[in-house]
Design a protein around this motif. Structure first.
Motif, PDB file in Angstrom:
ATOM      1  N   LEU A  77      33.483  65.867  21.356  1.00 59.50           N
ATOM      2  CA  LEU A  77      32.237  65.959  20.814  1.00 59.50           C
ATOM      3  C   LEU A  77      32.261  66.543  19.234  1.00 59.50           C
ATOM      4  CD1 LEU A  77      30.147  67.363  23.580  1.00 59.50           C
ATOM      5  CD2 LEU A  77      30.399  64.856  22.980  1.00 59.50           C
ATOM      6  N   PRO A  78      33.053  65.894  18.364  1.00 59.55           N
ATOM      7  CA  PRO A  78      33.153  66.606  16.858  1.00 59.55           C
ATOM      8  C   PRO A  78      31.867  66.517  16.191  1.00 59.55           C
ATOM      9  CG  PRO A  78      34.033  64.373  17.064  1.00 59.55           C
ATOM     10  CD  PRO A  78      33.568  64.705  18.348  1.00 59.55           C
ATOM     11  N   ARG A  79      31.004  65.654  16.533  1.00 64.39           N
ATOM     12  CA  ARG A  79      29.550  65.811  15.878  1.00 64.39           C
ATOM     13  C   ARG A  79      28.828  66.964  16.303  1.00 64.39           C
ATOM     14  NH1 ARG A  79      27.173  59.883  14.861  1.00 64.39           N
ATOM     15  NH2 ARG A  79      29.227  58.956  14.300  1.00 64.39           N
ATOM     16  N   GLU A  80      29.002  67.750  17.398  1.00 64.19           N
ATOM     17  CA  GLU A  80      28.439  68.901  17.935  1.00 64.19           C
ATOM     18  C   GLU A  80      29.275  70.213  17.813  1.00 64.19           C
ATOM     19  OE1 GLU A  80      25.179  68.993  18.949  1.00 64.19           O
ATOM     20  OE2 GLU A  80      24.979  67.018  18.442  1.00 64.19           O
ATOM     21  N   GLN A  81      30.280  69.939  16.788  1.00 64.43           N
ATOM     22  CA  GLN A  81      31.471  71.148  16.537  1.00 64.43           C
ATOM     23  C   GLN A  81      30.632  72.560  15.937  1.00 64.43           C
ATOM     24  OE1 GLN A  81      34.308  69.547  13.952  1.00 64.43           O
ATOM     25  NE2 GLN A  81      32.852  69.827  11.959  1.00 64.43           N
ATOM     26  N   ARG A  82      29.814  72.449  15.280  1.00 71.20           N
ATOM     27  CA  ARG A  82      29.245  73.839  14.855  1.00 71.20           C
ATOM     28  C   ARG A  82      28.595  74.395  16.090  1.00 71.20           C
ATOM     29  NH1 ARG A  82      28.737  74.561   9.284  1.00 71.20           N
ATOM     30  NH2 ARG A  82      26.915  76.035   9.568  1.00 71.20           N
ATOM     31  N   ARG A  83      27.540  73.643  16.817  1.00 69.71           N
ATOM     32  CA  ARG A  83      27.232  74.505  18.096  1.00 69.71           C
ATOM     33  C   ARG A  83      28.297  74.728  19.075  1.00 69.71           C
ATOM     34  NH1 ARG A  83      23.222  70.015  17.571  1.00 69.71           N
ATOM     35  NH2 ARG A  83      21.349  71.023  16.619  1.00 69.71           N
ATOM     36  N   ILE A  84      29.264  73.951  19.297  1.00 65.82           N
ATOM     37  CA  ILE A  84      30.324  74.338  20.079  1.00 65.82           C
ATOM     38  C   ILE A  84      31.030  75.624  19.787  1.00 65.82           C
ATOM     39  CG2 ILE A  84      32.343  73.412  21.539  1.00 65.82           C
ATOM     40  CD1 ILE A  84      30.663  70.811  21.285  1.00 65.82           C
ATOM     41  N   GLY A  85      31.452  75.443  18.539  1.00 61.13           N
ATOM     42  CA  GLY A  85      32.155  76.494  17.830  1.00 61.13           C
ATOM     43  C   GLY A  85      31.463  77.879  18.125  1.00 61.13           C
ATOM     44  N   LEU A  86      30.397  77.759  17.968  1.00 59.90           N
ATOM     45  CA  LEU A  86      29.400  79.078  17.917  1.00 59.90           C
ATOM     46  C   LEU A  86      29.679  79.431  19.467  1.00 59.90           C
ATOM     47  CD1 LEU A  86      27.634  81.388  17.159  1.00 59.90           C
ATOM     48  CD2 LEU A  86      25.724  79.719  17.427  1.00 59.90           C
ATOM     49  N   LEU A  87      29.526  78.670  20.429  1.00 63.65           N
ATOM     50  CA  LEU A  87      29.748  78.755  21.945  1.00 63.65           C
ATOM     51  C   LEU A  87      30.832  79.351  22.319  1.00 63.65           C
ATOM     52  CD1 LEU A  87      27.645  76.057  23.631  1.00 63.65           C
ATOM     53  CD2 LEU A  87      26.756  78.295  23.394  1.00 63.65           C
ATOM     54  N   ALA A  88      31.897  78.930  21.651  1.00 67.54           N
ATOM     55  CA  ALA A  88      33.198  79.141  21.766  1.00 67.54           C
ATOM     56  C   ALA A  88      33.421  80.729  21.291  1.00 67.54           C
ATOM     57  CB  ALA A  88      34.399  78.400  21.337  1.00 67.54           C
ATOM     58  N   ALA A  89      33.033  81.000  20.081  1.00 71.54           N
ATOM     59  CA  ALA A  89      33.258  82.179  19.407  1.00 71.54           C
ATOM     60  C   ALA A  89      32.284  83.441  20.408  1.00 71.54           C
ATOM     61  CB  ALA A  89      32.682  82.281  17.967  1.00 71.54           C
ATOM     62  N   LEU A  90      31.336  83.025  21.156  1.00 67.51           N
ATOM     63  CA  LEU A  90      30.621  83.908  21.779  1.00 67.51           C
ATOM     64  C   LEU A  90      31.214  84.234  23.050  1.00 67.51           C
ATOM     65  CD1 LEU A  90      26.666  82.697  21.040  1.00 67.51           C
ATOM     66  CD2 LEU A  90      27.859  84.824  20.176  1.00 67.51           C
TER      67      LEU A  90
END
Length: 134
Positions: free
Chosen positions: A70-83
């Motif tokens: 889901l590269p179009r959602e990468q910012r949200r998913i990146g935040l979730l992964a960081a959290l």
């Protein structure tokens, strides 16, 4: 322009590699490294240790797949992964402070070094999912 394109590609590769690492780690939670992951669950967690390992493995697999697919959602998913990486930090601290051996981390020095890797994972998740601005 070329510099921006190469930085964008580098971030994309880093995002996909992180996704793969998460899927592999998640699979480990469910199978071959399950016992080692149990050593990272702090005793104060009010859930069954094995359930925590299994649930965190499912979350890791999900995050990893989403980072890749889901590269179009990468910012949200990146935040979730960081959290997520922040959320599991107490487990790494517990492994150090309670002197629990797992993953070949059989000394406090090795466990402390592993603990220092957690901010790297947070930064990797964040950096690899941010858009490059020219």
């Amino acid at each position: 322009m070329t510099r921006t394109v190469s930085r964008t590609r580098l971030r994309s590769v880093a995002r996909v590699v992180l996704g793969g690492v998460l899927v592999l780690a998640g699979a480990g939670h469910l199978t071959f490294a399950r016992e080692d992951f149990r050593a990272q669950v702090p005793p104060w967690v009010p859930l069954d240790v094995d359930e925590v390992v299994l649930m965190s493995g499912v979350v890791e697999i999900g995050l990893g797949l989403m980072l890749v697919l889901l590269p179009r959602e990468q910012r949200r998913i990146g935040l979730l992964a960081a959290l997520f990486f922040v959320a599991v930090l107490p487990g790494n601290i517990a492994q150090l402070t309670e002197h629990r051996d797992a993953f070949g981390l059989d000394t406090d020095a090795k466990r402390a070094l592993r603990l220092l890797g957690q901010p790297v994972l947070v930064a990797w998740a964040w950096w690899s999912t941010r858009t490059v601005t020219p």
